[in-house]
Design a protein around this motif. Structure first.
Motif, PDB file in Angstrom:
ATOM      1  N   THR A   1      38.050  73.580  15.735  1.00  0.00           N
ATOM      2  CA  THR A   1      39.011  74.017  14.710  1.00  0.00           C
ATOM      3  C   THR A   1      39.511  72.805  13.934  1.00  0.00           C
ATOM      4  O   THR A   1      40.668  72.414  14.072  1.00  0.00           O
ATOM      5  CB  THR A   1      40.202  74.747  15.370  1.00  0.00           C
ATOM      6  OG1 THR A   1      39.712  75.701  16.308  1.00  0.00           O
ATOM      7  CG2 THR A   1      41.044  75.483  14.341  1.00  0.00           C
ATOM      8  N   PRO A   2      38.676  72.197  13.099  1.00  0.00           N
ATOM      9  CA  PRO A   2      39.128  71.005  12.362  1.00  0.00           C
ATOM     10  C   PRO A   2      40.190  71.361  11.330  1.00  0.00           C
ATOM     11  O   PRO A   2      40.020  72.292  10.537  1.00  0.00           O
ATOM     12  CB  PRO A   2      37.853  70.499  11.684  1.00  0.00           C
ATOM     13  CG  PRO A   2      36.712  71.205  12.356  1.00  0.00           C
ATOM     14  CD  PRO A   2      37.267  72.504  12.830  1.00  0.00           C
ATOM     15  N   ILE A   3      41.284  70.611  11.337  1.00  0.00           N
ATOM     16  CA  ILE A   3      42.368  70.848  10.389  1.00  0.00           C
ATOM     17  C   ILE A   3      41.950  70.484   8.978  1.00  0.00           C
ATOM     18  O   ILE A   3      42.459  71.012   7.998  1.00  0.00           O
ATOM     19  CB  ILE A   3      43.628  70.066  10.839  1.00  0.00           C
ATOM     20  CG1 ILE A   3      44.842  70.430   9.992  1.00  0.00           C
ATOM     21  CG2 ILE A   3      43.389  68.572  10.815  1.00  0.00           C
ATOM     22  CD1 ILE A   3      46.145  69.820  10.523  1.00  0.00           C
ATOM     23  N   SER A   4      40.983  69.575   8.865  1.00  0.00           N
ATOM     24  CA  SER A   4      40.464  69.152   7.579  1.00  0.00           C
ATOM     25  C   SER A   4      39.094  68.515   7.802  1.00  0.00           C
ATOM     26  O   SER A   4      38.729  68.184   8.940  1.00  0.00           O
ATOM     27  CB  SER A   4      41.415  68.141   6.918  1.00  0.00           C
ATOM     28  OG  SER A   4      40.983  67.840   5.603  1.00  0.00           O
ATOM     29  N   LEU A   5      38.329  68.337   6.718  1.00  0.00           N
ATOM     30  CA  LEU A   5      37.021  67.670   6.793  1.00  0.00           C
ATOM     31  C   LEU A   5      36.918  66.719   5.612  1.00  0.00           C
ATOM     32  O   LEU A   5      37.372  67.036   4.509  1.00  0.00           O
ATOM     33  CB  LEU A   5      35.886  68.695   6.768  1.00  0.00           C
ATOM     34  CG  LEU A   5      35.832  69.640   7.974  1.00  0.00           C
ATOM     35  CD1 LEU A   5      34.816  70.749   7.757  1.00  0.00           C
ATOM     36  CD2 LEU A   5      35.534  68.886   9.275  1.00  0.00           C
TER      37      LEU A   5
END
Length: 669
Positions: free
Chosen positions: A563-567
């Protein structure tokens, strides 16, 4: 002279005691008592936390049926004025009748406070002039205490308040809640600070290093996620029983902007998309609300947030498997459709971009808007428009506990300009666009789980525990609400003529849904059936639905790659260009990762003064019939809890988020 026996119950809250002098006046249909100082041999211990103290109030003659009491508190000379939290007052009349006066609120000043006798009365049932005057005065004061404010255009309105201490005392956190909330937040950030991770603005170089973040805070499910996050079956499973079960829907025709062909997804022509769609085996997830957003800049680097489309297939063995992913809404040569037959990292990177999109969609639409912000609207409208004696107030006020303060903290710490979400989430710089899009597309039916499941075509989906438990909970809550309200509303006319009830729903339509009739939210209530359904939705949303989309955040987000908060790299535009190194460089920086995980840890942490669904330590109902209805409600919840626990014993990944014993009565975290 006649004597009234007065018993005062002080709550067991940590700071609920008072050493001030307490005065009471009894007001009845035939007169009133003098203001009487409540004193006894206990002296200053009469009103300490948890105490039950008895007094006598004398009157020349009977004052008739008691309607209300007046209480005021005065400090002793040279002593400071303190705060007192009485639970209730019980009065036994000389005729042998017992009257109960529920209070359950802070008295912090020396003003006179009026409290009605506990029998629930709608405005149509409240025939005594003193009672009607009392409810008018109460609502006049409430309109001053609970005022609407606009936080951002296009969002549901909120309560006007400057800081948590400016909230009315009765809606603030308890001492216990405040202490534990601050402790949980500070210890998480301190742990990360001691490791230096919160200031490390570099990329991850080894995926195993992510274990160093909160290494002592794993859960059984977060460990499972870490082991299985790459698997297609687990990717599909999360659309049913993860923290966002609200997006998936049955696909009966491919969207024109998602040109998937049979040859792409079914090798050797063993079946066709048309056949599988007709059988109800094809499902779609569309993140179109994220399209065209301006991604955040974090640590000086541009971030990337896609608006993907995902096609999933229910296999003959009832597994939900992703079969095609398109990461942008418009088909193009540089926007390939990724398939499970692609290289390992092409397919894995496509799923990672989907999971990051899901984090942002979930947090802003599914979690913040559809539980927190709407629950605040329901709470403020209740507190402004419905007096304490009204059965709707008694029914709903336990489901507003802590909501106003937790939402104020969310606006202050998470979505403000300096908030964690604003600074570290991919959508943080453009979150208001998502929220306004989400509200403008929201429907009443999507807030009611039976309607929502039917509209999304998910009635027959196997292994869908959110649906199974949610529908059972809805039915139990619906029966409870119907039993309570039907004792006061026998006909539809009584609903239509209740001016307080109509003002309540009118405020919700105006301030919660910005008077948008297209939402389907009723602007007024015309039938008992309609009233029962709407109140069921209010309770379900603030308890079961919030638990389903909040409690598992750390379970599924405690392992960041899931569940990456951002990339921070764009998705591949051609196949065959990705690798393990590409993946690590795409993941959020270390400090971004740990801020997101610390926040999810905080939001998933249950307080020790948690009140589970159906439990009422603060019980505003005093009559025998509602007590019997509440007991039946609690019994049904216990049976459902046992059924869920028995089922979970056979599941590889237990689904616990709608077990009534872990569902909180209100949006309180």
């Amino acid at each position: 002279m006649v004597e009234y026996k007065v018993t005062v119950f002080t709550s067991n809250l940590a700071t609920g005691s008072t050493f001030n002098n307490i005065f009471i006046k009894l007001v009845g249909t035939d007169g009133e008592s003098k203001q009487t100082w409540l004193k006894s041999l206990k002296g200053a211990l009469c009103f300490i936390r948890g105490s039950v103290s008895c007094f006598t109030v004398s009157c020349p003659t009977s004052i008739g049926k008691l309607v209300l009491i007046e209480i005021d508190k005065h400090s002793l000379p040279l002593f400071p004025e303190d705060s007192w939290f009485p639970a209730k007052v019980e009065v036994k009349s000389p005729e042998g009748d017992t009257y109960n006066f529920p209070i359950y609120r802070w008295i912090t000043d020396s003003d006179v406070h009026r409290f009605r006798e506990g029998t629930a009365l709608t405005i149509l049932e409240d025939n005594h002039h003193l009672g009607r005057y009392s409810r008018q005065q109460e609502l006049k004061q409430r309109e001053e205490d609970y005022r609407w404010a606009v936080y951002r255009e296009g969002m549901p309105h909120c309560m006007k308040t400057e800081n948590p201490l400016s909230l009315p005392c009765e809606v603030r956190f308890s001492f216990t809640k405040t202490t534990e909330f601050l402790y949980t937040a500070s210890t998480g950030l301190t742990e990360l600070g001691l490791k230096g991770l919160d200031r490390y603005k570099e990329s991850w170089t080894d995926i195993d290093d992510i274990n160093r973040v909160f290494c002592c805070k794993q859960t059984d499910i977060s460990d499972y996620v870490q082991e299985h996050w790459k698997e297609d079956a687990f990717f599909g499973y999360q659309y049913l029983n993860g923290v966002n079960p609200m997006l998936i829907r049955r696909c009966t025709a491919l969207p024109p902007n998602f040109p998937v062909t049979d040859d792409m997804v079914f090798i050797r022509g063993q079946c066709s998309l048309a056949d599988e769609m007709e059988k109800g085996n094809i499902f779609l997830c569309d993140y179109k609300r994220l399209d065209g957003l301006k991604p955040n800049i974090i640590n000086g680097k541009k971030q990337y947030l896609m608006a993907p489309l995902i096609l999933l297939h229910k296999t003959p063995v009832d597994k939900l498997m992703p079969i095609a992913i398109q990461l942008k809404q418009i088909p193009a040569d540089d926007n390939p459709i990724f398939l499970p037959t692609d290289s390992e990292y092409d397919w894995l990177m496509a799923k990672i971009f989907v999971r990051s999109a899901d984090f942002n969609e979930h947090q802003l639409n599914v979690h913040l808007l559809r539980t927190h912000l709407l629950a605040e609207v329901f709470a403020v409208s209740l507190l402004r428009n419905i007096p304490m004696v009204h059965p709707l107030y008694k029914l709903l006020v336990p489901h507003t506990r802590y909501t106003l303060q937790i939402n104020h903290l969310a606006r202050l710490l998470l979505i403000s300009e300096a908030g964690v979400f604003t600074k570290f989430a991919a959508s943080g710089g453009d979150m208001m666009t998502i929220l306004t899009r989400s509200l403008s597309s929201m429907t009443y039916s999507s807030l009611c789980i039976p309607d929502d499941i039917a509209e999304r075509g998910l009635e027959a989906m196997p292994n869908f525990y959110y649906r199974d438990d949610g529908l059972k909970l809805w039915d139990i809550i619906h029966r409870f609400v119907k039993a309570i309200l039907s004792t006061h509303y026998k006909t539809d006319d009584e609903v239509q003529q209740d001016s307080e009830l109509q003002k309540w729903i009118g405020d919700i339509f105006e301030h919660g849904f910005l008077s948008q009739a297209c939402t389907g939210i009723p602007q007024s209530l015309t039938t008992v059936t309609e009233l029962v359904k709407f109140v069921t939705m209010v309770i379900f949303l603030g308890s079961a639905q919030h638990s389903a989309v909040n409690t598992g955040q750390y379970d599924y987000g405690g392992w960041m790659p899931n569940t990456p908060i951002s990339l921070q790299l764009p998705p591949p535009t051609t196949k065959g260009t990705t690798s393990n190194a590409t993946m690590l460089k795409t993941f959020p920086d270390v400090n971004t990762t740990v801020q997101g995980m610390a926040t999810m840890w905080l939001l998933s942490k249950q307080s020790s003064d948690f009140v589970p669904l159906g439990q009422y330590p603060v019980n505003h109902f005093t009559e025998e019939i509602p007590h019997k209805i509440i007991t039946d409600f609690q019994g049904e919840l216990e049976v459902l809890s046992a059924i869920i626990k028995a089922r979970n014993k056979s599941l590889e990944v237990p689904y616990t988020y709608m077990d009534p014993v872990v569902v909180e009565n209100s949006v309180a975290i």
